[in-house]
Enzyme design. Structure first.
Site, PDB file in Angstrom:
ATOM      1  N   LYS A 118       0.892  -1.213   0.153  1.00 37.04           N
ATOM      2  CA  LYS A 118      -0.024  -0.021  -0.051  1.00 37.04           C
ATOM      3  C   LYS A 118       0.928   1.335  -0.102  1.00 37.04           C
ATOM      4  CE  LYS A 118      -4.107  -1.832   1.152  1.00 37.04           C
ATOM      5  NZ  LYS A 118      -5.453  -1.649   1.737  1.00 37.04           N
ATOM      6  N   LYS A 199      -4.311  -9.831  -6.398  1.00 40.88           N
ATOM      7  CA  LYS A 199      -5.546 -10.233  -5.464  1.00 40.88           C
ATOM      8  C   LYS A 199      -6.439  -9.364  -5.916  1.00 40.88           C
ATOM      9  CE  LYS A 199      -6.398  -8.387  -1.451  1.00 40.88           C
ATOM     10  NZ  LYS A 199      -6.608  -7.903  -0.311  1.00 40.88           N
ATOM     11  N   LYS A 202     -11.045  -4.567  -3.087  1.00 42.40           N
ATOM     12  CA  LYS A 202     -11.975  -3.589  -3.329  1.00 42.40           C
ATOM     13  C   LYS A 202     -11.865  -2.030  -3.574  1.00 42.40           C
ATOM     14  CE  LYS A 202     -13.110  -3.890   1.594  1.00 42.40           C
ATOM     15  NZ  LYS A 202     -11.808  -3.009   2.234  1.00 42.40           N
TER      16      LYS A 202
HETATM   17  N1  AQP Z   1      -9.456 -11.398  -2.834  1.00 43.85           N
HETATM   18  C1  AQP Z   1      -9.937 -11.714  -1.871  1.00 43.85           C
HETATM   19  N2  AQP Z   1     -10.151 -13.272  -1.641  1.00 43.85           N
HETATM   20  C2  AQP Z   1     -10.465 -13.748  -0.299  1.00 43.85           C
HETATM   21  N3  AQP Z   1     -10.799 -12.818   0.546  1.00 43.85           N
HETATM   22  C3  AQP Z   1     -10.403 -11.594   0.443  1.00 43.85           C
HETATM   23  N4  AQP Z   1     -10.182 -10.708   1.350  1.00 43.85           N
HETATM   24  C4  AQP Z   1     -10.371  -9.411   0.652  1.00 43.85           C
HETATM   25  N5  AQP Z   1      -9.700  -9.601  -0.649  1.00 43.85           N
HETATM   26  C5  AQP Z   1     -10.039 -10.922  -0.584  1.00 43.85           C
HETATM   27  C6  AQP Z   1     -10.840 -10.459   2.527  1.00 43.85           C
HETATM   28  O1  AQP Z   1     -12.137  -9.743   3.001  1.00 43.85           O
HETATM   29  C7  AQP Z   1     -11.839  -9.185   4.143  1.00 43.85           C
HETATM   30  C8  AQP Z   1     -11.850  -7.588   3.952  1.00 43.85           C
HETATM   31  O2  AQP Z   1     -10.775  -6.861   4.830  1.00 43.85           O
HETATM   32  P1  AQP Z   1     -10.503  -5.577   4.716  1.00 43.85           P
HETATM   33  O3  AQP Z   1     -11.550  -4.519   4.306  1.00 43.85           O
HETATM   34  O4  AQP Z   1      -9.646  -5.266   5.937  1.00 43.85           O
HETATM   35  O5  AQP Z   1      -9.488  -5.162   3.652  1.00 43.85           O
HETATM   36  P2  AQP Z   1      -8.506  -5.987   2.676  1.00 43.85           P
HETATM   37  O6  AQP Z   1      -8.135  -7.366   3.183  1.00 43.85           O
HETATM   38  O7  AQP Z   1      -7.249  -5.169   2.244  1.00 43.85           O
HETATM   39  O8  AQP Z   1      -9.322  -6.407   1.518  1.00 43.85           O
HETATM   40  P3  AQP Z   1      -9.685  -5.664   0.076  1.00 43.85           P
HETATM   41  O9  AQP Z   1     -10.681  -5.994  -0.705  1.00 43.85           O
HETATM   42  O10 AQP Z   1      -8.249  -5.805  -0.664  1.00 43.85           O
HETATM   43  O11 AQP Z   1      -9.676  -4.161   0.496  1.00 43.85           O
HETATM   44  P4  AQP Z   1      -8.543  -2.726   0.226  1.00 43.85           P
HETATM   45  O12 AQP Z   1      -8.691  -2.711  -1.333  1.00 43.85           O
HETATM   46  O13 AQP Z   1      -9.505  -1.722   0.697  1.00 43.85           O
HETATM   47  O14 AQP Z   1      -7.549  -2.926   0.687  1.00 43.85           O
HETATM   48  C9  AQP Z   1     -10.762  -9.712   4.968  1.00 43.85           C
HETATM   49  O15 AQP Z   1     -11.136 -10.834   5.679  1.00 43.85           O
HETATM   50  C10 AQP Z   1      -9.925 -10.313   3.705  1.00 43.85           C
HETATM   51  O16 AQP Z   1      -8.883 -11.217   4.056  1.00 43.85           O
END
Ligand code: AQP
Length: 334
Positions: A118, A199, A202
């Site tokens: 990040k 990965k 969102k």
């Molecule tokens: N691609 C993925 N496959 C399976 N699980 C996923 N998670 C995220 N992406 C995938 C799980 O969703 C939850 C979200 O946690 P978070 O909001 O703390 O952020 P993150 O893990 O960083 O998820 P994102 O979607 O990648 O968000 P951004 O883009 O905002 O950083 C967690 O349980 C994560 O493991």
């Protein structure tokens, strides 16, 4: 108090970007399975979104938190069985973070993959971004959590949570329960449909068309995203040598339809990629159509969403207050 069978389950999602089927499979879908037999607490971690303060206006932060709560409900988190709340509504999260900061060596945080990813390409990042895993540790440790169901990308943060808890316990006395991470066997890391080496995320989904299927996307957008998913130069599914893009599509099909793997292999082996994509699209719509309908009904009544958040915070606050009282006593801050 937890008895030996009932476990305390805690997890959360950051209200950033557009929630994807990755978030659904890695987090929300598995949360639902813990309800009933366990004490389940699900948080919308809005304080974490301040790590990139310039990326979101206060109004959007407020609205996104409500959107994510409504999505929890639409995915099947039942406020009669689970406590749903917004992180900033329980002040103890920030207080415990400070205490935990002071027992966390900086090197542990600088090593975090998510921090490195990040921070990449940014001229400057906030101290909050480095500190993200400590706030996450505070979220989990405040509630005497046994199990943390998350996707694979959060495993490293969970390891640091355990390290921080153990270090505090060693320095001040045994107060924190050491949580266990729960990662789904299939779908722990769905990959981008535009790039199966990255990965599905969102925040990327908000910026890049075709990267992900988002939970609130309209049917025509979902169809276009799935049908244009990156596969490889072949024509048909060869399971022994399937490329990352094909494996990703098969995984999405498997986790959404709950079809046993041998059946999936029999169904798709030797079939064209077009057929695989069509079937994946159908499986996604069978999951998302009812979810979107529930979301529409829930958001038609914003007062209901506010009530759920308020009730959730009122129920979990005493647990957090009790833990923080103990921490203050043990550290001589009381
Ligand atoms: N691609 C993925 N496959 C399976 N699980 C996923 N998670 C995220 N992406 C995938 C799980 O969703 C939850 C979200 O946690 P978070 O909001 O703390 O952020 P993150 O893990 O960083 O998820 P994102 O979607 O990648 O968000 P951004 O883009 O905002 O950083 C967690 O349980 C994560 O493991």
């Amino acid at each position: 108090m937890n008895n030996s069978k009932r476990k305390r389950v805690f997890s959360g999602v950051q209200p950033t970007g557009k929630l994807t089927i990755g978030n659904y499979v890695g987090a929300l879908q598995q949360w639902v399975t813990h309800q009933g037999d366990n004490d389940t607490i699900f948080c919308v971690v809005d304080l974490h979104t301040l790590t990139f303060p310039e990326d979101m206006t206060p109004k959007v932060r407020f609205e996104k938190s409500r959107e994510v709560v409504a999505l929890y409900l639409a995915c099947g988190i039942d406020p009669k069985q689970s406590d749903i709340f917004v992180q900033s509504h329980v002040r103890e999260h920030t207080e415990l973070t400070w205490v935990l900061n002071c027992v966390t060596p900086i090197g542990w945080l600088e090593r975090m993959t998510q921090y490195k990813v990040k921070a990449q390409g940014r001229e400057s990042v906030s101290t909050g971004l480095l500190d993200y895993p400590v706030l996450m540790a505070a979220d989990i440790l405040l509630y005497e959590t046994d199990l943390v169901p998350v996707g694979d990308d959060q495993k490293q943060h969970l390891e640091v949570t355990s390290d921080i808890a153990q270090r505090f316990n060693h320095l001040f006395g045994n107060v924190f329960r050491i949580p266990q991470v729960v990662i789904p066997k299939t779908g722990a890391r769905l990959m981008g449909l535009d790039d199966p080496t990255a990965k599905m995320s969102k925040s990327t989904a908000e910026k890049k068309v075709g990267h992900a299927v988002c939970l609130l996307d309209p049917e025509n957008v979902i169809k276009k995203t799935v049908m244009s998913a990156v596969t490889d130069s072949g024509q048909e599914v060869r399971l022994e040598h399937a490329s990352p893009g094909v494996i990703n599509l098969l995984t999405i099909y498997e986790v959404l339809t709950k079809t046993p793997r041998p059946e999936i292999e029999a169904r798709f082996a030797g079939k064209g990629y077009g057929q695989l994509k069509k079937d994946v699209f159908v499986a996604i719509m069978e999951t998302l159509r009812p979810l979107q309908e529930r979301y529409r009904q829930i958001t038609a009544d914003p007062a209901y969403v506010e009530q759920v958040i308020k009730d959730g915070a009122d129920r979990v606050r005493p647990i957090a207050e009790r833990m923080m009282r103990q921490v203050r006593e043990m550290t001589g801050l009381g």
